[in-house]
Design a protein around this motif. Structure first.
Motif, PDB file in Angstrom:
ATOM      1  N   ALA A   1       0.830  -1.203   0.000  1.00 37.30           N
ATOM      2  CA  ALA A   1       0.000   0.000   0.000  1.00 37.30           C
ATOM      3  C   ALA A   1       0.867   1.255   0.000  1.00 37.30           C
ATOM      4  CB  ALA A   1      -0.907  -0.003   1.233  1.00 37.30           C
ATOM      5  N   THR A   2       0.385   2.294  -0.669  1.00 40.99           N
ATOM      6  CA  THR A   2       1.057   3.585  -0.619  1.00 40.99           C
ATOM      7  C   THR A   2       0.866   4.180   0.777  1.00 40.99           C
ATOM      8  OG1 THR A   2      -0.905   4.817  -1.317  1.00 40.99           O
ATOM      9  CG2 THR A   2       0.534   3.940  -3.064  1.00 40.99           C
ATOM     10  N   ASP A   3       1.600   5.232   1.081  1.00 45.53           N
ATOM     11  CA  ASP A   3       1.452   5.875   2.386  1.00 45.53           C
ATOM     12  C   ASP A   3       0.021   6.381   2.585  1.00 45.53           C
ATOM     13  OD1 ASP A   3       4.076   5.371   3.020  1.00 45.53           O
ATOM     14  OD2 ASP A   3       4.791   7.385   2.523  1.00 45.53           O
ATOM     15  N   ALA A   4      -0.581   6.894   1.507  1.00 49.18           N
ATOM     16  CA  ALA A   4      -1.952   7.395   1.589  1.00 49.18           C
ATOM     17  C   ALA A   4      -2.920   6.240   1.863  1.00 49.18           C
ATOM     18  CB  ALA A   4      -2.330   8.121   0.305  1.00 49.18           C
ATOM     19  N   GLU A   5      -2.712   5.125   1.180  1.00 47.86           N
ATOM     20  CA  GLU A   5      -3.559   3.948   1.395  1.00 47.86           C
ATOM     21  C   GLU A   5      -3.376   3.385   2.800  1.00 47.86           C
ATOM     22  OE1 GLU A   5      -3.823   2.202  -3.187  1.00 47.86           O
ATOM     23  OE2 GLU A   5      -2.108   1.692  -1.894  1.00 47.86           O
ATOM     24  N   ALA A   6      -2.137   3.397   3.296  1.00 48.43           N
ATOM     25  CA  ALA A   6      -1.866   2.887   4.640  1.00 48.43           C
ATOM     26  C   ALA A   6      -2.535   3.759   5.703  1.00 48.43           C
ATOM     27  CB  ALA A   6      -0.368   2.821   4.885  1.00 48.43           C
ATOM     28  N   LYS A   7      -2.611   5.041   5.465  1.00 52.93           N
ATOM     29  CA  LYS A   7      -3.289   5.940   6.407  1.00 52.93           C
ATOM     30  C   LYS A   7      -4.771   5.578   6.509  1.00 52.93           C
ATOM     31  CE  LYS A   7      -3.923  10.838   7.515  1.00 52.93           C
ATOM     32  NZ  LYS A   7      -3.623  12.245   7.087  1.00 52.93           N
ATOM     33  N   ILE A   8      -5.377   5.296   5.358  1.00 50.81           N
ATOM     34  CA  ILE A   8      -6.782   4.869   5.344  1.00 50.81           C
ATOM     35  C   ILE A   8      -6.918   3.508   6.023  1.00 50.81           C
ATOM     36  CG2 ILE A   8      -8.667   4.149   3.826  1.00 50.81           C
ATOM     37  CD1 ILE A   8      -7.620   6.240   1.801  1.00 50.81           C
TER      38      ILE A   8
END
Length: 198
Positions: free
Chosen positions: A98-105
């Motif tokens: 996952a990208t950092d943005a996806e991991a935040k979600i």
């Protein structure tokens, strides 16, 4: 837009394993597109595993590590979801991250699921998450299981113990069994289906 997958809650989740509510967390789903990708994809996957249509090593290794021989008996006792809320991609992309943005979600969803379902034990079968960003103080388990880490999360008066393990594909089966048994509070336990009265 990709569908966000809902967690699968087994029919006997409240009964749990050894009297404890247990969550099992993978990393992500993948698909070649032959099946509809919708919010119920996790339930669809577990239905296929439990009726014997699909025989993925991931699910069998986890079931065995808990001491069960029946997919239906085991998966119906747990809450299952993947860390990544949406499809990671196709088979060739199944090892993606996952990208950092996806991991935040994913982290926000992880906490939301724990708040909703209140598992006492959470077994995370991957090292690729970014759960450390939640401020969880993961520490190694005691020897000889120090390759795995654990932490506790308390919110709204409920505490969940989170144990982070390796993905079953690269994990030592005996170490998985030892760690799970220790967390369940019965190092010598056999499966409940094997020990329950006829």
């Amino acid at each position: 837009m990709k569908a966000e997958h809902l967690p699968f809650k087994g029919a006997s989740y409240n009964q749990g394993i050894n009297g404890k509510k247990v969550a099992v967390v993978g990393y992500s789903h993948w698909s070649e597109g032959e099946y509809p990708d919708n919010e119920n994809f996790s339930a669809f996957t577990l239905d296929k595993v439990m009726d014997g249509s699909w025989k993925p090593r991931f699910h069998s290794t986890i079931r065995n590590a808990f001491g069960f021989t029946s997919h239906s008996d085991f998966w119906n006792r747990v809450l299952f979801f993947n860390y990544v809320p949406t499809m990671i991609g196709t088979k060739s992309q199944r090892f993606g991250t996952a990208t950092d943005a996806e991991a935040k979600i994913a982290n926000a969803r992880f906490e939301h699921i724990l708040d909703d379902h209140k598992p006492e034990l959470v077994f995370v079968f991957t090292k690729k998450t970014q759960l450390g960003a939640l401020g969880l103080n993961f520490e190694p388990l005691s020897e000889p299981l120090q390759a795995f880490v654990h932490a506790e999360r308390t919110a709204n008066g409920h505490t969940s113990k989170i144990v982070r393990l390796r993905h079953p594909q690269g994990a030592n089966g005996r170490a998985l069994k030892q760690t799970i048994a220790q967390a369940l509070g019965n190092p010598d336990r056999r499966s409940e289906e094997a020990t329950s009265p006829p």
